[in-house]
Scaffold this motif. Sequence first.
Motif, short mmCIF file in Angstrom:
data_model
loop_
_atom_site.label_atom_id
_atom_site.label_comp_id
_atom_site.label_asym_id
_atom_site.label_seq_id
_atom_site.Cartn_x
_atom_site.Cartn_y
_atom_site.Cartn_z
N TYR A 173 0.86 -1.13 -0.04
CA TYR A 173 -0.19 -0.18 0.02
C TYR A 173 0.85 1.24 -0.02
CZ TYR A 173 -3.54 -3.16 1.44
OH TYR A 173 -4.38 -4.23 1.61
N GLY A 174 0.28 2.33 -0.23
CA GLY A 174 1.16 3.52 -0.30
C GLY A 174 2.23 3.63 -0.95
N GLU A 175 3.25 4.02 -0.22
CA GLU A 175 4.65 4.00 -1.01
C GLU A 175 5.59 2.69 -0.12
OE1 GLU A 175 6.50 7.55 -1.33
OE2 GLU A 175 5.02 8.40 -2.45
N VAL A 197 9.24 8.58 6.71
CA VAL A 197 9.21 8.27 8.11
C VAL A 197 7.52 7.65 8.41
CG1 VAL A 197 9.05 9.78 10.28
CG2 VAL A 197 10.93 10.24 8.73
N LEU A 198 6.66 8.23 7.90
CA LEU A 198 5.32 7.76 8.14
C LEU A 198 5.04 6.38 7.81
CD1 LEU A 198 3.20 10.96 7.03
CD2 LEU A 198 3.72 10.30 9.48
N ASP A 199 5.72 6.10 6.54
CA ASP A 199 5.42 4.67 6.26
C ASP A 199 6.33 3.63 7.31
OD1 ASP A 199 4.12 4.98 4.06
OD2 ASP A 199 5.54 4.89 2.82
N LEU A 200 7.14 4.13 7.69
CA LEU A 200 8.10 3.42 8.75
C LEU A 200 7.32 3.15 10.06
CD1 LEU A 200 10.63 1.99 9.65
CD2 LEU A 200 11.40 4.30 10.46
N ILE A 238 12.07 16.21 -2.23
CA ILE A 238 12.40 16.01 -0.58
C ILE A 238 11.26 15.40 0.08
CG2 ILE A 238 12.09 18.43 -0.12
CD1 ILE A 238 15.21 16.33 0.90
N GLY A 239 9.86 15.87 -0.38
CA GLY A 239 8.84 15.44 0.43
C GLY A 239 8.71 14.20 0.51
N ARG A 240 9.38 13.38 -0.09
CA ARG A 240 9.33 11.93 -0.03
C ARG A 240 10.02 11.49 1.51
NH1 ARG A 240 12.25 8.18 -4.52
NH2 ARG A 240 14.03 9.20 -3.95
N THR A 241 10.89 12.28 1.80
CA THR A 241 11.41 11.74 3.35
C THR A 241 10.39 11.78 4.41
OG1 THR A 241 13.32 13.18 2.66
CG2 THR A 241 13.41 12.33 4.92
N VAL A 242 9.30 12.66 4.50
CA VAL A 242 8.21 12.84 5.54
C VAL A 242 7.41 11.50 5.20
CG1 VAL A 242 6.37 13.88 6.28
CG2 VAL A 242 8.37 15.02 5.31
N THR A 272 4.21 2.96 10.18
CA THR A 272 3.20 1.94 9.63
C THR A 272 3.78 0.42 9.69
OG1 THR A 272 2.11 3.54 8.21
CG2 THR A 272 1.39 1.50 8.07
N VAL A 273 4.95 0.46 9.06
CA VAL A 273 5.58 -0.92 9.14
C VAL A 273 5.88 -1.54 10.32
CG1 VAL A 273 7.67 -2.10 8.28
CG2 VAL A 273 6.56 -0.65 6.83
N TRP A 274 6.26 -0.62 11.23
CA TRP A 274 6.81 -1.14 12.76
C TRP A 274 5.70 -1.43 13.34
CZ3 TRP A 274 4.83 1.82 16.85
CH2 TRP A 274 4.91 1.48 18.19
N PHE A 275 4.51 -0.79 13.11
CA PHE A 275 3.42 -1.16 13.88
C PHE A 275 2.85 -2.51 13.20
CE2 PHE A 275 -1.27 -0.89 14.50
CZ PHE A 275 -1.23 -1.11 15.88
N LEU A 276 2.67 -2.70 11.99
CA LEU A 276 2.13 -3.78 11.32
C LEU A 276 3.13 -5.08 11.88
CD1 LEU A 276 0.92 -2.54 7.94
CD2 LEU A 276 -0.38 -2.93 10.11
N GLY A 277 4.29 -4.70 11.83
CA GLY A 277 5.36 -5.84 12.00
C GLY A 277 5.03 -6.45 13.47
N GLY A 278 5.05 -5.61 14.48
CA GLY A 278 5.19 -6.19 15.64
C GLY A 278 3.94 -6.16 16.51
N TYR A 279 2.95 -5.53 16.19
CA TYR A 279 1.94 -5.30 16.85
C TYR A 279 0.61 -5.41 16.06
CZ TYR A 279 5.26 -3.50 19.80
OH TYR A 279 6.19 -3.38 20.76
#
Length: 352
Positions: A189-191, A233-236, A226-230, A238-245
């Motif tokens: 999903y998303g990027e 971080v948001l995708d990260l 440069i907007g990709r950087t933000v 999501t991935v952290w949450f989906l991965g562990g929790y």
Amino acid sequence: MSPIAVALPSSGESLSRSDPAVSVVIPLYNEEESIPHLVEAVRAALDGIGRSYEVIVVDDGSRDRSFTLLQEVAAQDPRWVIVRLRRNFGQTAAFAAGFDHARGEVIVTMDADLQNDPKDIPLLLAKIDEGYDIVSGWRKNRQDRFWDRRLPSILANRLISNVTDVRLHDYGCSLKAYRRDVLRHVRLYGELHRFIPALASQVGGAVTEVPVNHHARQYGRSKYGIGRTVRVVLDLITVWFLGGYATRPIHVFGTLGLLSVAGGLAVGLYLTFLKLVLDQDIGGRPLLLLGVLLVMIGVQLITMGLLGEMIIRTYHESQDKPIYFIRTVVRHTPEPVADATADATARGLVPR
Ligand code: UDP
Ligand code: MG
């Protein structure tokens, strides 16, 4: 299958009914100048590897002559498949469309702008042969500008590496290889394409990386700023949450909520002590506001966790999604089963 049109040249069908060993998936958006060079480079690299292959170019709604050029390529060489999306859906969606159409046991991804070098593909395949499920390219000598490209990328890579526990130097490199089996379980999903190794590792894939070449962009321009950087971080998060929790949201929200409530109660007790025992005036104190706020936020967080628990049950049970992924099942059954039991019973191994 998605409702996206597949332009397979009709001559291709009779050529080979068996699936190719390798599928190369290339998302492409407005890269008309690169296409002839891309085709030549990919051919030169793949013709010598001794494996059957197909190249799936996903035209992500290009508005230049890209599709016309790609159509010609596909007409001349049935190994080239063009999947044209209805509009520009973004690189992640283009990857997903390519994966859905890939038939190879191994899927290799790369950019269309010649920044990746197809000559590195055999390196990735060798790692897959060693038994890895995901091999990520590492642009050790990256040819992009420092301030708006490499620096944000270095910081993002460190962060992603720490948060996801999949230790790679370069998540953003498009040149990667996957065993198709692992990708089947990864929903994009998303990027999230740069997180495919992390997502694939969450379903149990073995990840490694190899240094690969990188060239400066020769034609056209980058599709990102440069907007990709933000967004990374948001995708990260999501991935952290989906991965562990993802299967236990109450553990994240509940922990934060309990901490918040506890802090609020402590503040409340302290203020009650001041008021009742020391007879101080507490009405105008900012601390009172903080205490009340902490309790309220805490209760809300816990409620959110409970809602999350309910949602996750709906999510898994309504779609029959498993909460685990199996690599293999080994079961040696003496055949036939009924006889074996009867046999064991007869020999007194199983109580009657
Ligand atoms: N791309 C795409 N859809 C988009 C943006 C990019 O298919 O909406 C493709 C693009 O044509 C290229 C690859 O994704 O093949 C990487 O894009 P780009 O080179 O602009 O990214 P950069 O290398 O600057 O990070
Ligand atoms: Mg590029």
